[in-house]
Motif scaffolding. Sequence first.
Motif, short mmCIF file in Angstrom:
data_model
loop_
_atom_site.label_atom_id
_atom_site.label_comp_id
_atom_site.label_asym_id
_atom_site.label_seq_id
_atom_site.Cartn_x
_atom_site.Cartn_y
_atom_site.Cartn_z
N ALA A 9 18.23 -2.81 -0.24
CA ALA A 9 18.13 -3.57 -1.50
C ALA A 9 17.07 -4.65 -1.34
O ALA A 9 17.04 -5.36 -0.32
CB ALA A 9 19.47 -4.18 -1.86
N GLY A 10 16.20 -4.77 -2.32
CA GLY A 10 15.11 -5.75 -2.25
C GLY A 10 13.83 -5.19 -1.65
O GLY A 10 12.82 -5.88 -1.58
N PHE A 11 13.86 -3.92 -1.24
CA PHE A 11 12.69 -3.29 -0.61
C PHE A 11 11.50 -3.24 -1.58
O PHE A 11 11.65 -2.81 -2.73
CB PHE A 11 13.06 -1.87 -0.17
N ILE A 12 10.36 -3.71 -1.10
CA ILE A 12 9.10 -3.63 -1.87
C ILE A 12 8.01 -3.18 -0.92
O ILE A 12 8.00 -3.61 0.25
CB ILE A 12 8.79 -5.01 -2.52
N ASN A 13 7.12 -2.32 -1.35
CA ASN A 13 6.04 -1.82 -0.48
C ASN A 13 4.70 -2.06 -1.17
O ASN A 13 4.17 -1.20 -1.88
CB ASN A 13 6.27 -0.33 -0.21
N LYS A 14 4.19 -3.27 -0.92
CA LYS A 14 2.95 -3.69 -1.60
C LYS A 14 1.76 -2.78 -1.29
O LYS A 14 0.99 -2.43 -2.18
CB LYS A 14 2.65 -5.14 -1.17
N GLU A 15 1.67 -2.40 -0.01
CA GLU A 15 0.53 -1.57 0.40
C GLU A 15 0.55 -0.24 -0.38
O GLU A 15 -0.47 0.20 -0.90
CB GLU A 15 0.66 -1.32 1.89
N PHE A 16 1.74 0.36 -0.46
CA PHE A 16 1.87 1.63 -1.17
C PHE A 16 1.56 1.45 -2.67
O PHE A 16 0.83 2.24 -3.27
CB PHE A 16 3.28 2.20 -0.99
N ASP A 17 2.10 0.37 -3.27
CA ASP A 17 1.88 0.14 -4.71
C ASP A 17 0.39 -0.01 -5.02
O ASP A 17 -0.11 0.57 -5.98
CB ASP A 17 2.57 -1.15 -5.15
N GLU A 62 -4.61 2.55 -7.36
CA GLU A 62 -5.94 3.15 -7.24
C GLU A 62 -5.87 4.66 -7.42
O GLU A 62 -6.61 5.25 -8.20
CB GLU A 62 -6.49 2.88 -5.84
N ASP A 63 -4.95 5.29 -6.69
CA ASP A 63 -4.90 6.76 -6.67
C ASP A 63 -4.55 7.34 -8.03
O ASP A 63 -5.04 8.41 -8.40
CB ASP A 63 -3.89 7.25 -5.64
N SER A 74 -2.52 -5.04 -13.64
CA SER A 74 -2.04 -6.23 -12.93
C SER A 74 -0.89 -5.84 -12.02
O SER A 74 -0.25 -4.79 -12.21
CB SER A 74 -1.65 -7.34 -13.91
N TYR A 75 -0.68 -6.67 -11.01
CA TYR A 75 0.37 -6.41 -10.01
C TYR A 75 0.97 -7.74 -9.65
O TYR A 75 0.24 -8.67 -9.30
CB TYR A 75 -0.24 -5.73 -8.78
#
Length: 286
Positions: free
Chosen positions: A199-207, A212-213, A260-261
Amino acid sequence: MAKIVGGLATSHVPAIGKAMSEQKFQDPYWKSFFEGYEPARAWLEKTKPDIAVVFYNDHGLNFFLDNLPTFAVGAAPEYGNADEGWGLPVVAPYPGDPALSWRLIEDLVAEEFDVSTCQQMKVDHAFWIPMALLWPGAQRPVRVIPIEINTVQHPLPSAKRCFKLGQAVARSIAGWDKDLKVVVMGTGGLSHQLEGERAGFINKEFDLQCLEDIVAHPEKLTGYSNFELVELAGSQGVELLMWLAMRAAMGPEAQVVTSSYHVPISNTAAGLLVLEPKARAMAEAV
Ligand code: DHB
Ligand code: FE
Protein backbone atom coordinates in the motif's frame (compact mmCIF):
# COMPACT_ATOMS: atom_id res chain seq x y z
CA MET A 1 -17.76 12.96 -40.96
CA ALA A 2 -16.92 12.62 -37.31
CA LYS A 3 -13.30 13.27 -36.44
CA ILE A 4 -11.12 12.44 -33.45
CA VAL A 5 -9.60 15.78 -32.46
CA GLY A 6 -7.56 14.52 -29.54
CA GLY A 7 -7.04 12.26 -26.59
CA LEU A 8 -6.89 12.96 -22.90
CA ALA A 9 -5.71 10.73 -20.07
CA THR A 10 -5.82 11.64 -16.41
CA SER A 11 -5.79 10.11 -12.95
CA HIS A 12 -9.15 10.03 -11.17
CA VAL A 13 -8.30 10.11 -7.44
CA PRO A 14 -11.45 10.81 -5.32
CA ALA A 15 -9.55 13.33 -3.14
CA ILE A 16 -9.42 15.61 -6.22
CA GLY A 17 -13.23 15.79 -6.15
CA LYS A 18 -13.16 16.75 -2.49
CA ALA A 19 -10.51 19.41 -3.10
CA MET A 20 -12.55 20.85 -5.98
CA SER A 21 -15.73 20.95 -3.89
CA GLU A 22 -13.79 22.74 -1.12
CA GLN A 23 -12.21 25.18 -3.63
CA LYS A 24 -8.68 24.25 -2.55
CA PHE A 25 -7.16 25.47 -5.82
CA GLN A 26 -4.64 27.73 -4.06
CA ASP A 27 -3.89 25.33 -1.20
CA PRO A 28 -0.13 24.46 -1.19
CA TYR A 29 -0.85 20.72 -1.48
CA TRP A 30 -3.09 21.24 -4.52
CA LYS A 31 -1.91 24.40 -6.33
CA SER A 32 0.60 22.94 -8.76
CA PHE A 33 -1.56 19.87 -9.36
CA PHE A 34 -4.53 21.98 -10.48
CA GLU A 35 -2.27 24.30 -12.51
CA GLY A 36 -1.27 21.29 -14.59
CA TYR A 37 -4.83 21.15 -15.98
CA GLU A 38 -4.94 24.74 -17.22
CA PRO A 39 -3.34 23.98 -20.62
CA ALA A 40 -5.68 21.01 -21.05
CA ARG A 41 -8.72 23.21 -20.43
CA ALA A 42 -7.36 25.88 -22.77
CA TRP A 43 -6.92 23.21 -25.47
CA LEU A 44 -10.51 22.05 -24.95
CA GLU A 45 -11.81 25.61 -25.16
CA LYS A 46 -10.01 26.01 -28.46
CA THR A 47 -10.87 22.57 -29.84
CA LYS A 48 -14.50 22.48 -28.64
CA PRO A 49 -15.28 18.77 -28.96
CA ASP A 50 -18.94 17.74 -29.23
CA ILE A 51 -18.57 14.20 -27.91
CA ALA A 52 -16.33 12.56 -25.28
CA VAL A 53 -15.82 8.80 -25.45
CA VAL A 54 -14.46 7.92 -22.02
CA PHE A 55 -12.63 4.69 -21.11
CA TYR A 56 -12.84 4.30 -17.34
CA ASN A 57 -13.06 1.60 -14.69
CA ASP A 58 -16.04 1.35 -12.38
CA HIS A 59 -14.99 0.70 -8.76
CA GLY A 60 -18.24 -0.77 -7.43
CA LEU A 61 -20.87 1.89 -8.10
CA ASN A 62 -22.59 0.51 -11.21
CA PHE A 63 -20.99 -2.95 -11.26
CA PHE A 64 -19.88 -5.08 -8.34
CA LEU A 65 -17.76 -8.20 -8.04
CA ASP A 66 -20.79 -10.44 -8.59
CA ASN A 67 -21.54 -8.88 -11.96
CA LEU A 68 -18.58 -7.25 -13.63
CA PRO A 69 -18.36 -6.97 -17.41
CA THR A 70 -14.93 -6.92 -19.04
CA PHE A 71 -16.10 -4.14 -21.38
CA ALA A 72 -19.40 -2.25 -21.06
CA VAL A 73 -20.61 0.60 -23.27
CA GLY A 74 -23.10 3.19 -22.05
CA ALA A 75 -26.19 3.75 -24.20
CA ALA A 76 -28.14 5.91 -21.77
CA PRO A 77 -29.70 9.33 -22.34
CA GLU A 78 -27.79 10.58 -19.29
CA TYR A 79 -25.31 9.34 -16.72
CA GLY A 80 -25.66 10.29 -13.08
CA ASN A 81 -23.41 9.41 -10.18
CA ALA A 82 -24.13 8.65 -6.52
CA ASP A 83 -22.49 8.69 -3.11
CA GLU A 84 -19.64 6.15 -3.15
CA GLY A 85 -18.74 6.76 0.48
CA TRP A 86 -15.81 9.14 -0.16
CA GLY A 87 -17.73 12.15 1.20
CA LEU A 88 -17.92 13.76 -2.24
CA PRO A 89 -20.76 15.83 -3.69
CA VAL A 90 -23.17 14.11 -6.06
CA VAL A 91 -22.82 15.98 -9.34
CA ALA A 92 -25.37 16.82 -12.05
CA PRO A 93 -25.75 14.06 -14.67
CA TYR A 94 -23.80 14.04 -17.92
CA PRO A 95 -25.83 13.99 -21.16
CA GLY A 96 -25.44 10.93 -23.38
CA ASP A 97 -26.16 10.29 -27.04
CA PRO A 98 -27.92 6.93 -27.30
CA ALA A 99 -27.98 6.90 -31.12
CA LEU A 100 -24.19 7.29 -31.32
CA SER A 101 -23.72 4.79 -28.49
CA TRP A 102 -25.68 2.18 -30.42
CA ARG A 103 -23.73 2.92 -33.56
CA LEU A 104 -20.52 2.34 -31.60
CA ILE A 105 -21.90 -0.84 -30.00
CA GLU A 106 -22.97 -2.24 -33.39
CA ASP A 107 -19.52 -1.57 -34.84
CA LEU A 108 -17.71 -3.07 -31.84
CA VAL A 109 -19.82 -6.22 -31.85
CA ALA A 110 -19.31 -6.52 -35.62
CA GLU A 111 -15.57 -6.40 -34.87
CA GLU A 112 -16.00 -9.25 -32.34
CA PHE A 113 -15.85 -7.16 -29.16
CA ASP A 114 -18.76 -8.70 -27.27
CA VAL A 115 -19.48 -5.70 -25.07
CA SER A 116 -22.19 -5.34 -22.46
CA THR A 117 -24.69 -2.60 -23.25
CA CYS A 118 -26.01 -0.30 -20.55
CA GLN A 119 -29.14 1.74 -21.13
CA GLN A 120 -28.88 2.80 -17.51
CA MET A 121 -25.45 3.43 -16.07
CA LYS A 122 -24.21 5.27 -13.03
CA VAL A 123 -20.72 6.67 -13.40
CA ASP A 124 -18.33 6.74 -10.44
CA HIS A 125 -15.38 8.99 -9.49
CA ALA A 126 -13.30 7.49 -12.31
CA PHE A 127 -15.65 9.16 -14.78
CA TRP A 128 -16.85 12.38 -13.22
CA ILE A 129 -13.64 13.61 -11.58
CA PRO A 130 -11.76 13.77 -14.90
CA MET A 131 -14.83 15.42 -16.46
CA ALA A 132 -15.02 17.99 -13.64
CA LEU A 133 -11.28 18.72 -13.91
CA LEU A 134 -11.64 19.43 -17.61
CA TRP A 135 -15.10 21.03 -17.72
CA PRO A 136 -15.47 22.47 -14.19
CA GLY A 137 -18.72 23.07 -12.37
CA ALA A 138 -22.17 22.47 -13.81
CA GLN A 139 -21.25 23.02 -17.48
CA ARG A 140 -21.99 20.04 -19.73
CA PRO A 141 -20.79 21.11 -23.20
CA VAL A 142 -20.04 17.58 -24.45
CA ARG A 143 -22.24 14.53 -24.82
CA VAL A 144 -20.57 11.43 -23.43
CA ILE A 145 -20.20 7.74 -24.19
CA PRO A 146 -18.68 5.95 -21.19
CA ILE A 147 -16.85 2.67 -21.86
CA GLU A 148 -16.09 0.63 -18.75
CA ILE A 149 -13.01 -1.60 -18.73
CA ASN A 150 -12.66 -4.07 -15.87
CA THR A 151 -9.45 -3.34 -13.96
CA VAL A 152 -10.92 -4.38 -10.62
CA GLN A 153 -11.38 -8.15 -10.61
CA HIS A 154 -8.92 -10.51 -12.31
CA PRO A 155 -8.80 -11.78 -15.00
CA LEU A 156 -8.53 -8.33 -16.57
CA PRO A 157 -8.41 -7.79 -20.33
CA SER A 158 -4.84 -7.63 -21.58
CA ALA A 159 -3.08 -4.42 -22.55
CA LYS A 160 -3.05 -5.70 -26.14
CA ARG A 161 -6.81 -6.28 -26.08
CA CYS A 162 -7.52 -2.82 -24.63
CA PHE A 163 -5.32 -1.30 -27.32
CA LYS A 164 -7.30 -3.17 -30.00
CA LEU A 165 -10.53 -1.93 -28.40
CA GLY A 166 -9.26 1.65 -28.71
CA GLN A 167 -8.40 1.06 -32.38
CA ALA A 168 -11.88 -0.38 -33.03
CA VAL A 169 -13.49 2.61 -31.31
CA ALA A 170 -11.48 4.93 -33.57
CA ARG A 171 -12.59 3.03 -36.69
CA SER A 172 -16.21 3.32 -35.59
CA ILE A 173 -15.92 7.07 -34.94
CA ALA A 174 -14.32 7.58 -38.36
CA GLY A 175 -17.46 6.05 -39.89
CA TRP A 176 -20.02 8.23 -38.07
CA ASP A 177 -21.65 10.24 -40.83
CA LYS A 178 -22.12 13.35 -38.73
CA ASP A 179 -19.97 16.42 -38.55
CA LEU A 180 -18.78 15.89 -34.96
CA LYS A 181 -15.55 16.55 -33.10
CA VAL A 182 -14.74 13.69 -30.75
CA VAL A 183 -12.30 13.58 -27.87
CA VAL A 184 -11.30 10.17 -26.52
CA MET A 185 -10.42 9.93 -22.83
CA GLY A 186 -8.82 7.33 -20.58
CA THR A 187 -8.88 7.66 -16.80
CA GLY A 188 -6.90 6.11 -13.95
CA GLY A 189 -3.26 5.49 -13.05
CA LEU A 190 -0.51 6.23 -12.90
CA SER A 191 1.28 4.01 -10.37
CA HIS A 192 -0.59 3.36 -7.16
CA GLN A 193 -1.54 0.56 -4.82
CA LEU A 194 -4.18 1.08 -2.17
CA GLU A 195 -4.06 -2.18 -0.22
CA GLY A 196 -1.84 -4.92 1.17
CA GLU A 197 1.86 -4.97 1.97
CA ARG A 198 2.72 -2.59 -0.85
CA ALA A 199 0.00 0.00 0.00
CA GLY A 200 1.38 3.41 -0.96
CA PHE A 201 3.64 1.94 -3.67
CA ILE A 202 4.59 4.46 -6.37
CA ASN A 203 7.10 3.90 -9.20
CA LYS A 204 8.16 7.28 -10.53
CA GLU A 205 10.77 5.90 -12.91
CA PHE A 206 8.22 3.58 -14.53
CA ASP A 207 5.55 6.33 -14.74
CA LEU A 208 7.89 8.82 -16.42
CA GLN A 209 8.97 6.16 -18.89
CA CYS A 210 5.27 5.38 -19.55
CA LEU A 211 4.51 9.03 -20.25
CA GLU A 212 7.20 8.90 -22.94
CA ASP A 213 6.51 5.44 -24.33
CA ILE A 214 2.75 5.84 -24.59
CA VAL A 215 3.30 8.66 -27.10
CA ALA A 216 5.94 7.19 -29.38
CA HIS A 217 6.20 3.47 -28.49
CA PRO A 218 2.86 2.29 -27.09
CA GLU A 219 3.71 -1.25 -28.25
CA LYS A 220 6.36 -1.34 -25.48
CA LEU A 221 3.55 -0.97 -22.96
CA THR A 222 1.13 -3.36 -24.66
CA GLY A 223 3.90 -5.97 -24.37
CA TYR A 224 3.42 -6.14 -20.59
CA SER A 225 1.15 -8.74 -19.02
CA ASN A 226 -1.24 -7.46 -16.38
CA PHE A 227 0.77 -9.19 -13.66
CA GLU A 228 3.88 -7.37 -14.85
CA LEU A 229 1.91 -4.11 -14.81
CA VAL A 230 0.75 -4.80 -11.25
CA GLU A 231 4.34 -5.47 -10.22
CA LEU A 232 5.66 -2.33 -11.91
CA ALA A 233 2.82 0.12 -11.25
CA GLY A 234 0.92 -1.33 -8.28
CA SER A 235 -2.39 -3.19 -8.17
CA GLN A 236 -4.35 -0.09 -9.21
CA GLY A 237 -1.59 1.16 -11.49
CA VAL A 238 -3.00 -1.35 -13.93
CA GLU A 239 -5.57 1.39 -14.68
CA LEU A 240 -2.97 2.27 -17.30
CA LEU A 241 -5.09 0.00 -19.54
CA MET A 242 -7.51 2.90 -20.02
CA TRP A 243 -4.66 5.16 -21.11
CA LEU A 244 -3.65 2.55 -23.70
CA ALA A 245 -7.18 2.32 -25.10
CA MET A 246 -7.20 6.12 -25.47
CA ARG A 247 -3.75 6.12 -27.08
CA ALA A 248 -4.80 3.47 -29.60
CA ALA A 249 -7.64 5.71 -30.77
CA MET A 250 -5.10 8.40 -31.80
CA GLY A 251 -3.72 6.24 -34.62
CA PRO A 252 -0.09 5.35 -35.28
CA GLU A 253 1.39 8.76 -34.52
CA ALA A 254 0.39 11.27 -31.88
CA GLN A 255 1.88 14.45 -30.52
CA VAL A 256 1.78 15.85 -27.02
CA VAL A 257 -0.27 18.98 -26.36
CA THR A 258 0.48 19.02 -22.63
CA SER A 259 1.37 16.62 -19.85
CA SER A 260 1.94 16.75 -16.13
CA TYR A 261 3.08 14.41 -13.37
CA HIS A 262 2.47 15.11 -9.70
CA VAL A 263 3.45 12.81 -6.81
CA PRO A 264 1.53 12.06 -4.75
CA ILE A 265 -2.12 12.97 -4.78
CA SER A 266 -3.57 10.85 -2.00
CA ASN A 267 -1.85 7.47 -2.63
CA THR A 268 -1.45 7.98 -6.35
CA ALA A 269 1.11 9.29 -8.82
CA ALA A 270 -1.19 11.68 -10.66
CA GLY A 271 -0.62 11.99 -14.40
CA LEU A 272 -2.19 13.99 -17.19
CA LEU A 273 -1.58 13.64 -20.91
CA VAL A 274 -3.25 15.44 -23.82
CA LEU A 275 -2.53 14.18 -27.32
CA GLU A 276 -3.48 15.11 -30.83
CA PRO A 277 -3.39 12.64 -33.72
CA LYS A 278 -0.36 13.53 -35.89
CA ALA A 279 -2.38 13.94 -39.11
CA ARG A 280 -4.41 16.78 -37.57
CA ALA A 281 -1.32 18.52 -36.23
CA MET A 282 0.29 18.35 -39.68
CA ALA A 283 -2.86 19.53 -41.46
CA GLU A 284 -2.97 22.59 -39.24
CA ALA A 285 0.70 23.37 -39.78
CA VAL A 286 0.25 23.50 -43.56
C1 DHB B 1 -7.24 6.55 -5.01
C2 DHB B 1 -6.87 6.34 -6.36
C3 DHB B 1 -7.76 5.73 -7.24
O1 DHB B 1 -7.48 5.47 -8.56
C4 DHB B 1 -9.02 5.36 -6.82
O2 DHB B 1 -9.87 4.81 -7.71
C5 DHB B 1 -9.40 5.56 -5.49
C6 DHB B 1 -8.50 6.15 -4.59
C7 DHB B 1 -6.31 7.21 -4.03
O3 DHB B 1 -5.12 7.39 -4.32
O4 DHB B 1 -6.78 7.62 -2.96
FE1 FE C 1 -9.08 4.12 -9.48
